[in-house]
Design a protein around this motif. Structure first.
Motif, PDB file in Angstrom:
ATOM      1  N   GLY A   1       0.782  -1.229   0.000  1.00 50.78           N
ATOM      2  CA  GLY A   1       0.000   0.000   0.000  1.00 50.78           C
ATOM      3  C   GLY A   1       0.808   1.270   0.000  1.00 50.78           C
ATOM      4  O   GLY A   1       0.244   2.369   0.178  1.00 50.78           O
ATOM      5  N   VAL A   2       2.138   1.165  -0.206  1.00 54.15           N
ATOM      6  CA  VAL A   2       2.959   2.373  -0.311  1.00 54.15           C
ATOM      7  C   VAL A   2       2.606   3.085  -1.607  1.00 54.15           C
ATOM      8  O   VAL A   2       2.637   2.500  -2.687  1.00 54.15           O
ATOM      9  CB  VAL A   2       4.464   2.022  -0.283  1.00 54.15           C
ATOM     10  CG1 VAL A   2       5.312   3.251  -0.576  1.00 54.15           C
ATOM     11  CG2 VAL A   2       4.843   1.431   1.078  1.00 54.15           C
ATOM     12  N   ARG A   3       2.263   4.371  -1.516  1.00 56.14           N
ATOM     13  CA  ARG A   3       1.814   5.143  -2.670  1.00 56.14           C
ATOM     14  C   ARG A   3       2.884   6.136  -3.117  1.00 56.14           C
ATOM     15  O   ARG A   3       3.802   6.436  -2.357  1.00 56.14           O
ATOM     16  CB  ARG A   3       0.537   5.909  -2.311  1.00 56.14           C
ATOM     17  CG  ARG A   3      -0.630   5.024  -1.889  1.00 56.14           C
ATOM     18  CD  ARG A   3      -1.720   5.857  -1.250  1.00 56.14           C
ATOM     19  NE  ARG A   3      -1.226   6.573  -0.070  1.00 56.14           N
ATOM     20  CZ  ARG A   3      -1.960   7.395   0.656  1.00 56.14           C
ATOM     21  NH1 ARG A   3      -3.221   7.632   0.340  1.00 56.14           N
ATOM     22  NH2 ARG A   3      -1.435   8.003   1.714  1.00 56.14           N
ATOM     23  N   PRO A   4       2.754   6.657  -4.332  1.00 56.80           N
ATOM     24  CA  PRO A   4       3.701   7.676  -4.784  1.00 56.80           C
ATOM     25  C   PRO A   4       3.747   8.860  -3.806  1.00 56.80           C
ATOM     26  O   PRO A   4       2.707   9.371  -3.388  1.00 56.80           O
ATOM     27  CB  PRO A   4       3.150   8.101  -6.141  1.00 56.80           C
ATOM     28  CG  PRO A   4       2.410   6.899  -6.634  1.00 56.80           C
ATOM     29  CD  PRO A   4       1.796   6.292  -5.403  1.00 56.80           C
ATOM     30  N   GLY A   5       4.950   9.272  -3.443  1.00 54.74           N
ATOM     31  CA  GLY A   5       5.112  10.394  -2.525  1.00 54.74           C
ATOM     32  C   GLY A   5       5.104  10.019  -1.060  1.00 54.74           C
ATOM     33  O   GLY A   5       5.448  10.850  -0.208  1.00 54.74           O
ATOM     34  N   ASP A   6       4.697   8.779  -0.731  1.00 50.59           N
ATOM     35  CA  ASP A   6       4.740   8.348   0.668  1.00 50.59           C
ATOM     36  C   ASP A   6       6.174   8.328   1.170  1.00 50.59           C
ATOM     37  O   ASP A   6       7.114   8.080   0.410  1.00 50.59           O
ATOM     38  CB  ASP A   6       4.148   6.939   0.815  1.00 50.59           C
ATOM     39  CG  ASP A   6       2.635   6.940   0.907  1.00 50.59           C
ATOM     40  OD1 ASP A   6       2.044   8.035   1.016  1.00 50.59           O
ATOM     41  OD2 ASP A   6       2.034   5.846   0.863  1.00 50.59           O
TER      42      ASP A   6
ATOM     43  N   GLY B   1       7.772  10.699  12.998  1.00 51.76           N
ATOM     44  CA  GLY B   1       6.555  11.478  13.167  1.00 51.76           C
ATOM     45  C   GLY B   1       6.544  12.735  12.320  1.00 51.76           C
ATOM     46  O   GLY B   1       5.545  13.041  11.657  1.00 51.76           O
ATOM     47  N   ASP B   2       7.642  13.476  12.316  1.00 53.15           N
ATOM     48  CA  ASP B   2       7.704  14.714  11.546  1.00 53.15           C
ATOM     49  C   ASP B   2       7.598  14.447  10.049  1.00 53.15           C
ATOM     50  O   ASP B   2       6.954  15.212   9.321  1.00 53.15           O
ATOM     51  CB  ASP B   2       9.010  15.450  11.847  1.00 53.15           C
ATOM     52  CG  ASP B   2       9.070  16.817  11.178  1.00 53.15           C
ATOM     53  OD1 ASP B   2       8.243  17.679  11.525  1.00 53.15           O
ATOM     54  OD2 ASP B   2       9.930  17.012  10.303  1.00 53.15           O
ATOM     55  N   SER B   3       8.217  13.355   9.585  1.00 56.98           N
ATOM     56  CA  SER B   3       8.177  13.029   8.155  1.00 56.98           C
ATOM     57  C   SER B   3       6.868  12.390   7.730  1.00 56.98           C
ATOM     58  O   SER B   3       6.554  12.336   6.539  1.00 56.98           O
ATOM     59  CB  SER B   3       9.340  12.095   7.800  1.00 56.98           C
ATOM     60  OG  SER B   3       9.192  10.839   8.453  1.00 56.98           O
ATOM     61  N   GLY B   4       6.114  11.893   8.710  1.00 54.15           N
ATOM     62  CA  GLY B   4       4.865  11.203   8.385  1.00 54.15           C
ATOM     63  C   GLY B   4       5.108   9.876   7.691  1.00 54.15           C
ATOM     64  O   GLY B   4       4.336   9.461   6.807  1.00 54.15           O
ATOM     65  N   SER B   5       6.173   9.172   8.079  1.00 52.94           N
ATOM     66  CA  SER B   5       6.504   7.895   7.441  1.00 52.94           C
ATOM     67  C   SER B   5       5.395   6.878   7.645  1.00 52.94           C
ATOM     68  O   SER B   5       4.902   6.688   8.763  1.00 52.94           O
ATOM     69  CB  SER B   5       7.821   7.351   8.007  1.00 52.94           C
ATOM     70  OG  SER B   5       8.909   8.170   7.637  1.00 52.94           O
ATOM     71  N   VAL B   6       5.020   6.204   6.544  1.00 57.10           N
ATOM     72  CA  VAL B   6       3.958   5.199   6.617  1.00 57.10           C
ATOM     73  C   VAL B   6       4.521   3.811   6.886  1.00 57.10           C
ATOM     74  O   VAL B   6       3.782   2.883   7.226  1.00 57.10           O
ATOM     75  CB  VAL B   6       3.135   5.164   5.312  1.00 57.10           C
ATOM     76  CG1 VAL B   6       2.500   6.526   5.040  1.00 57.10           C
ATOM     77  CG2 VAL B   6       3.987   4.719   4.116  1.00 57.10           C
ATOM     78  N   ALA B   7       5.841   3.660   6.715  1.00 60.88           N
ATOM     79  CA  ALA B   7       6.480   2.363   6.934  1.00 60.88           C
ATOM     80  C   ALA B   7       7.924   2.602   7.330  1.00 60.88           C
ATOM     81  O   ALA B   7       8.503   3.661   7.043  1.00 60.88           O
ATOM     82  CB  ALA B   7       6.410   1.503   5.674  1.00 60.88           C
TER      83      ALA B   7
ATOM     84  N   LEU C   1       2.249   5.441  10.956  1.00 59.48           N
ATOM     85  CA  LEU C   1       3.114   4.292  10.694  1.00 59.48           C
ATOM     86  C   LEU C   1       2.279   3.011  10.629  1.00 59.48           C
ATOM     87  O   LEU C   1       1.658   2.611  11.613  1.00 59.48           O
ATOM     88  CB  LEU C   1       4.179   4.179  11.787  1.00 59.48           C
ATOM     89  CG  LEU C   1       5.204   3.048  11.599  1.00 59.48           C
ATOM     90  CD1 LEU C   1       6.041   3.275  10.345  1.00 59.48           C
ATOM     91  CD2 LEU C   1       6.102   2.935  12.833  1.00 59.48           C
ATOM     92  N   ARG C   2       2.291   2.360   9.454  1.00 65.75           N
ATOM     93  CA  ARG C   2       1.492   1.147   9.254  1.00 65.75           C
ATOM     94  C   ARG C   2       2.316  -0.131   9.299  1.00 65.75           C
ATOM     95  O   ARG C   2       1.901  -1.127   9.882  1.00 65.75           O
ATOM     96  CB  ARG C   2       0.779   1.211   7.896  1.00 65.75           C
ATOM     97  CG  ARG C   2      -0.206   2.347   7.724  1.00 65.75           C
ATOM     98  CD  ARG C   2      -1.075   2.085   6.496  1.00 65.75           C
ATOM     99  NE  ARG C   2      -0.295   1.755   5.319  1.00 65.75           N
ATOM    100  CZ  ARG C   2       0.068   2.633   4.373  1.00 65.75           C
ATOM    101  NH1 ARG C   2      -0.285   3.904   4.504  1.00 65.75           N
ATOM    102  NH2 ARG C   2       0.777   2.255   3.322  1.00 65.75           N
ATOM    103  N   ASP C   3       3.459  -0.110   8.626  1.00 67.80           N
ATOM    104  CA  ASP C   3       4.216  -1.352   8.433  1.00 67.80           C
ATOM    105  C   ASP C   3       5.639  -1.237   8.941  1.00 67.80           C
ATOM    106  O   ASP C   3       6.271  -0.180   8.842  1.00 67.80           O
ATOM    107  CB  ASP C   3       4.261  -1.716   6.939  1.00 67.80           C
ATOM    108  CG  ASP C   3       2.884  -2.022   6.374  1.00 67.80           C
ATOM    109  OD1 ASP C   3       2.279  -3.013   6.824  1.00 67.80           O
ATOM    110  OD2 ASP C   3       2.421  -1.268   5.497  1.00 67.80           O
ATOM    111  N   VAL C   4       6.138  -2.365   9.470  1.00 68.97           N
ATOM    112  CA  VAL C   4       7.522  -2.464   9.904  1.00 68.97           C
ATOM    113  C   VAL C   4       8.091  -3.773   9.367  1.00 68.97           C
ATOM    114  O   VAL C   4       7.504  -4.836   9.566  1.00 68.97           O
ATOM    115  CB  VAL C   4       7.649  -2.446  11.450  1.00 68.97           C
ATOM    116  CG1 VAL C   4       9.114  -2.610  11.863  1.00 68.97           C
ATOM    117  CG2 VAL C   4       7.067  -1.165  12.024  1.00 68.97           C
ATOM    118  N   TRP C   5       9.204  -3.672   8.655  1.00 66.60           N
ATOM    119  CA  TRP C   5       9.911  -4.865   8.192  1.00 66.60           C
ATOM    120  C   TRP C   5      11.311  -4.871   8.780  1.00 66.60           C
ATOM    121  O   TRP C   5      11.950  -3.825   8.894  1.00 66.60           O
ATOM    122  CB  TRP C   5      10.018  -4.889   6.666  1.00 66.60           C
ATOM    123  CG  TRP C   5       8.714  -5.020   5.954  1.00 66.60           C
ATOM    124  CD1 TRP C   5       7.990  -6.158   5.744  1.00 66.60           C
ATOM    125  CD2 TRP C   5       7.954  -3.961   5.341  1.00 66.60           C
ATOM    126  NE1 TRP C   5       6.851  -5.881   5.035  1.00 66.60           N
ATOM    127  CE2 TRP C   5       6.793  -4.543   4.770  1.00 66.60           C
ATOM    128  CE3 TRP C   5       8.142  -2.581   5.215  1.00 66.60           C
ATOM    129  CZ2 TRP C   5       5.845  -3.797   4.101  1.00 66.60           C
ATOM    130  CZ3 TRP C   5       7.199  -1.834   4.547  1.00 66.60           C
ATOM    131  CH2 TRP C   5       6.062  -2.436   3.994  1.00 66.60           C
TER     132      TRP C   5
END
Length: 598
Positions: free
Chosen positions: A66-71, A114-120, A142-146
């Motif tokens: 679910g990583v989108r362009p610009g994420d 948090g500041d960057s709004g990283s989704v993963a 933050l949704r995913d961690v690998w």
């Protein structure tokens, strides 16, 4: 006001992004080894075609998640093969990489993610996973961690198996030249780190012009580079992208603990490092020579190397006698030193802090030229560097081709060019202050000579003003004192004080050797020896050497040897080893007061 520029050597693509480089390599250099990867302790080659295939397979996993362009996708790991793979996979998925130092504290991780709004976030170890887990409740986006060490890359590849090639092709071309490639958070010598937004265009301008100007050092199929700097640092990213752009073979190692062995195994033709690495090579060789009873021979050889290098910069060059001595010492000493550096290379590039003329001349004299450069996170790493064919030791070189360096009326270094950052993420006020009037205000003080070579003399905000009104730039004298084998770090103090003083920490490795050579008790440490008369006399010699470079009013009158080190964990230095002066001043206030007490 003075400024200097050089014409661009590389035409930045009107559009496109950094993923174009790996696709180009796979077409034009399919069987060329573009990376080296350690498998069961042995270096193995990864060809351009193999690397592209791995990138695409990993990117498909990110798209499937679910990583989108610009994420924004964070990457927290030591320097290793997977870092480069994941960086390009994130870009191929159309996303933006947010590097996180693997030594970061929980608070630092919380701020950056948090500041960057990283989704993963893709991290390396159990320790990293625990750090992220401890702050995850404060990171709603933050949704995913690998985790790399627990099959994270393999899991991404497996989950992306259902994504078709057309989808990944579309994603790979979705980012444009002026879109963000990465948000690199400054190490932060004061305050919270700021996120520097660096575009694909910035990396094209930076790496393209650097590779063209240093072309003999980036010959495809012949040259190689070993990266042991933190990949999360902008200097490490410069190495990564420049190697892929050339392309030349890139190897990654996580630290410098076994650097000699890694250099011997990989045999790079080019090394990127910071001054402390080259200082340790010199000091280590000198200490070994002394232990073997050959200290006088080494010192004579070092003096000859420095004299030979200095003579190279004169119209007449080295004299016949000096050339003969140099040839003799090459057989006895210099070739052994080159072997310590891998034995295959003749050049290194140094940045991050001043190298110093002594070391610069020494290494050039032994046949291993260290080209000093200068840059900041905001300038996508190097904004100036010494050209391979016209080195001027004691400077940080000429501006990156296609950019401009200006010295303002107050001595501040100002920059202009396509390689600069576009903004501080979520910080309009700081952006407006730094990018005033179309120029980036570096905060560094410097000079330009008639040939456009830049010399950095200090930080604008770090200039000390003594009680007598004397302005003191700490960098010059700190560099000279730090050159002594026993000195790990030196910080000059004296703002508002009657004279200049210094706090000094000791290199633990060389302290052990020095203590044994001088009959001190076994197990002696900085804490037990800091008041020892012999040690104080030795450090005084280092201070005297530093004082020789400055005026009497700027010289260090008194110093204190500290019982402990300046460390990143203690908050005293940044990951790139820049001093956080305000932290040191606060923590060692009593030591500073002792310098000025009766």
């Amino acid at each position: 006001m003075r400024e200097f520029s050089l014409p661009a050597l590389y035409e930045v693509p009107a559009d496109g992004n950094l993923t174009d480089l790996v696709r180009r390599n796979a077409v034009q250099h399919p069987d060329v080894a573009v990376l080296g990867r350690k498998v069961d302790g042995v270096w193995t080659d990864v060809t351009a075609v193999q690397f592209l295939a791995e990138i695409r397979a990993t990117a498909k996993g990110l798209i499937a998640a679910g990583v989108r362009p610009g994420d924004r996708v964070a990457l927290m790991s030591r320097t290793r093969y997977e870092w480069v793979l994941l960086d390009f996979a994130i870009w191929t998925a159309g996303a933006v990489t947010v590097p996180v130092y693997e030594t970061s504290s929980a608070e630092q991780v919380r701020w950056v993610l948090g500041d960057s709004g990283s989704v993963a976030v893709i991290l390396e170890s159990d320790g990293h996973a625990e750090t992220v887990a401890s702050v995850r409740d404060a990171l709603p986006e933050l949704r995913d961690v690998w985790q790399i060490d627990k099959g994270g890359v393999e899991a991404l590849v497996a989950s992306g198996a259902g994504i078709d090639d057309a989808t990944v092709d579309a994603r790979a071309s979705s980012a444009k030249a002026d879109d963000p490639a990465t948000i690199v958070y400054t190490s932060g010598t004061t305050g919270r780190p700021k996120g520097c937004v660096l575009t694909h265009r910035a990396f094209f301008a930076e790496c393209g012009n650097a590779v063209e100007r240093l072309k003999p050092l980036f010959r495809t199929g012949e040259c190689s580079i070993l990266l042991f700097l933190p990949a999360a640092h902008v200097f490490g990213r410069l190495v990564e992208v420049a190697a892929v752009m050339a392309p030349i073979k890139l190897g990654c190692v996580p630290d410098i603990k076994n650097l000699t062995e890694e250099l011997a195994a990989f045999r790079p033709t080019l090394i990127l490092g910071v001054p402390r690495v080259f200082e340790k090579v010199y000091n280590g060789a000198r200490a070994k020579a002394r232990a073997d009873g050959k200290g006088k021979i080494f010192d004579r050889a070092a003096g000859t190397a420095i004299a030979y290098s200095r003579a190279l910069s004169t119209p007449r060059g080295p004299s016949l006698g000096l050339r003969i001595k140099h040839t003799i010492f090459d057989r006895l000493v210099y070739r052994k030193l080159r072997a310590v550096l891998g034995g295959a290379g003749e050049y290194a590039i140094s940045g991050g802090a001043p190298l110093g003329e002594r070391l610069g001349h020494f290494f050039r004299g032994v046949g291993f030229t260290v080209l000093e450069g200068y840059g900041l996170t905001e300038s996508c790493a190097a904004t100036s560097f010494n050209p391979w064919d016209r080195q001027k030791i004691g400077t940080v070189g000429q501006p990156l081709p296609g950019s401009v360096v200006r010295i303002a009326d107050d001595g501040e270094v100002l920059l202009h060019g396509e390689h600069l950052f576009t903004e501080y993420w979520n910080n309009k006020a700081a952006t407006a202050e730094a990018l005033a009037d179309g120029w980036f205000h570096t905060g560094d003080i410097g000079t330009l000579d008639e040939d456009g070579y830049l010399a950095i003399t200090g930080r604008k905000k770090e200039i000390l003003v003594t009680a007598g009104g004397k302005n003191v730039a700490p960098a010059v004298i700190e560099d000279r004192i730090r050159a002594h084998a026993l000195v790990a770090e030196c910080m000059v103090v004296g703002d508002g004080r009657p004279f200049v003083g210094a706090l000094i920490t000791l290199d633990e490795e060389f302290l052990t050797r020095w203590a044994a050579d001088h009959g001190k008790p076994a197990g002696s440490t900085a804490a037990t020896l800091r008041l020892d008369a012999d040690l104080l006399a030795e450090i005084q010699r280092a201070v005297d050497e530093g004082n020789a470079a400055v005026s009497k009013a700027e010289s260090v009158r008194k110093f204190r040897i500290l019982a402990s080190q300046f460390t990143e964990a203690g908050g005293h230095v940044t990951p790139s080893m820049k001093l956080k002066r305000n932290v040191v001043v606060a923590e060692f206030a009593s030591e500073i007061e002792a310098i000025y007490s009766a």
